[in-house]
Write an enzyme that holds these catalytic residues in place. Structure first.
Site, PDB file in Angstrom:
ATOM      1  N   LYS A 110       0.846  -1.199   0.000  1.00 41.03           N
ATOM      2  CA  LYS A 110       0.000   0.000   0.000  1.00 41.03           C
ATOM      3  C   LYS A 110       0.883   1.253   0.000  1.00 41.03           C
ATOM      4  CE  LYS A 110      -0.415  -0.166   5.023  1.00 41.03           C
ATOM      5  NZ  LYS A 110      -1.265  -0.610   6.144  1.00 41.03           N
ATOM      6  N   TYR A 133      16.876  29.551   9.346  1.00 44.43           N
ATOM      7  CA  TYR A 133      15.666  30.251   9.775  1.00 44.43           C
ATOM      8  C   TYR A 133      15.486  30.144  11.281  1.00 44.43           C
ATOM      9  CZ  TYR A 133      14.086  30.632   4.923  1.00 44.43           C
ATOM     10  OH  TYR A 133      13.978  30.930   3.600  1.00 44.43           O
TER      11      TYR A 133
END
Ligand SMILES: *Cc1c(COP(=O)(O)O)cnc(C)c1O
Length: 371
Positions: free
Chosen positions: A35, A262
Site C-alpha cells: 500500500k 531560519y
C-alpha cells in the site's frame, strides 16, 4: 547538472527482508504489503524485490491494477475492501480478493452480478476499533456471506493495535479466538510487529498455538524496525531498502556566536565549519528533525544543525575536516563503505516513525533501482 539529490531502492534488500518475514512466519504464506505506493518505494520498483511473496496486499484499486499490469497472476488482497458497489466489478475482472469489514459491503456483494464467486477476508474488530465487525456480530456476518452465491472461500482476519508495544496482542487474540473457534477458514492475524515479536519463531503464540495461514509483511520488508528503539534493524536482521542521499553544495566557517538558518535555532559555541546539503522538507526530509539529527557525510556520522528549510539543511563538519562541496551526504539508508544510517534513527529525531518518512519521499526526488 541536476540537483544532486536522489533516492535509491535496494531490491536485493527487499528480497532479503522478505526472507526474514518467511523465517519469522514459519509455515504461513506471506503477503507483501505494498500500500501507499509500496511505502513510498514505488510499486513497480518494489515488485522486483518482493515478487517472491505469496501475494500482494494493498488498498487502492489503482495500485491493484498496477500489480496486475506487472504480470502478477497470484493473490491480490484489498485491505480495506470495496469503497463502493462498482469496485466489485474490478474485483471480478482482476480476480482481487477483498476484505469485508462492514455490513454495507455484504449488501453490495449480495447485489453483485458475477458468475465467478469471490474470495473474501472477513475482518473482526477485536479491539482496535478501526475496521471490522465486533466479535458478537462476527458469526452472523460470516453466515450471511456463506449464504451468498457471489462468495467463494471466506477467510478470517483481524489487526492488532499494540503488537509493537508492551500491551502486546494477548487480549485481542483471546477475543478473536473465542469468536472464531467454530468457524472454518484460513486466518490472517499478524503484521510485521506481530510476526517478529509474537510469531512462533520468537516463541510467541501466532503460528504455534494459534493458527496463522497468512501474515502481512509491511514495514519489515522495507527495512525499518516496527518496535524501534526497543529493537533496531540489526536486531531483526533487516537491511535498509531506501537510501536518500545528496551532496554538500556549500560550506560555511562559523565564528563563536554565529547562528544558522531560519529562526537562528542553532548558535555556534566555538568556531566550527558546517556544510549545506541539497535536501529539505520539499524532498520529504522531516522539518521537525532538530539540531542533532544523525546524518552521514562521506560515510562518517555527524549531526544536523539548525532548522531544516524547504530545499536545504545544514550539517556539522567538525568530524570531517576534509569534507568539501560535492561530498556525499546520506540522509538515511546506505552510505559509502559499510556505513548504515537506519531511517528509524532519523524518524525518532523528528518524533515520528520510519513508515512516515519513507511514505513521504517527495515526487521531485529522482529514484533509481540498484542491486
Ligand atoms: C498496513 C497494514 C499491514 C502492514 O503493517 P506493518 O506494520 O507495516 O507490517 C498489515 N495489515 C493491515 C490491515 C494493514 O493495513
Amino acid at each position: 547538472m541536476p540537483r544532486p539529490i536522489e533516492a535509491l531502492v535496494h531490491v536485493a534488500a527487499l528480497a532479503h527482508n522478505l526472507s526474514r518475514a518467511r523465517q519469522a512466519a514459519s509455515e504461513a504464506r506471506v503477503w507483501a504489503v505494498v500500500k501507499a505506493n509500496a511505502y513510498g518505494h514505488g510499486i513497480e520498483r518494489a515488485f522486483e524485490g518482493l515478487r517472491g511473496a505469496d501475494g500482494f496486499a494493498l488498498l487502492d484499486l489503482a495500485e491493484a491494477e498496477r500489480i496486475r499490469a506487472l504480470g502478477w497472476r497470484g493473490p491480490v488482497l484489498l485491505l480495506e475492501g470495496c469503497f463502493e458497489p462498482r469496485d466489485l466489478e474490478l474485483c471480478s475482472r482482476l480476480n482481487l480478493w477483498h476484505v469485508v469489514h462492514h455490513e454495507a459491503q455484504i449488501d453490495w456483494l449480495a447485489a453483485h452480478k458475477t458468475r465467478v464467486p469471490q474470495r473474501v477476508f472477513l475482518k473482526m474488530n477485536s479491539g482496535m476499533n478501526r475496521l471490522g465487525f465486533r466479535p458478537e456480530a462476527f458469526g452472523s456476518a460470516h453466515a450471511r456471506l456463506q449464504a451468498l452465491p457471489q462468495v467463494d472461500e471466506i477467510s478470517l482476519m483481524t489487526h492488532f493495535a499494540d503488537a509493537d508495544g508492551p500491551r502486546g496482542i494477548a487480549s485481542q487474540l483471546a477475543v478473536f479466538e473465542a469468536a472464531t473457534q467454530d468457524l472454518p477458514g484460513e486466518r490472517s492475524l499478524a503484521n510485521s510487529a506481530a510476526m517478529l515479536r509474537h510469531g512462533a519463531a520468537a516463541g510467541g503464540p501466532i503460528g504455534a498455538r494459534v493458527r496463522s495461514d497468512w501474515v502481512r509483511a509491511g514495514i519489515l520488508a522495507y527495512g525499518s524496525a516496527p518496535d524501534f528503539p526497543e529493537h533496531d534493524i540489526v536486531h531483526w536482521g533487516l537491511r535498509p531498502t531506501m537510501t536518500l542521499r545528496s551532496r554538500l553544495i556549500a560550506t560555511q566557517q562559523l565564528q563563536r556566536g554565529d547562528s544558522v538558518g531560519y529562526g537562528s535555532r542553532f548558535t555556534a559555541e566555538a568556531a566550527m565549519r558546517i556544510g549545506i546539503v541539497a535536501c529539505g522538507y520539499a524532498d520529504g526530509y522531516p522539518r521537525h528533525a532538530g539540531t542533532g539529527t544523525p546524518v552521514l557525510v562521506d560515510g562518517v556520522r555527524t549531526r544536523t544543525v539548525g532548522r531544516v528549510s524547504m530545499d536545504m539543511l545544514a550539517v556539522d563538519l567538525q568530524p570531517l575536516p576534509r569534507a568539501e562541496v560535492g561530498s556525499e551526504v546520506t540522509l538515511w539508508g546506505l552510505g559509502p563503505g559499510e556505513a548504515v544510517l537506519a531511517i528509524d534513527e532519523v524518524a525518532q529525531a523528528a518524533a515520528t516513525i520510519g513508515y512516515e518518512l519513507m511514505c513521504a519521499l517527495a515526487p521531485r526526488v529522482p529514484v533509481r533501482v540498484v542491486d
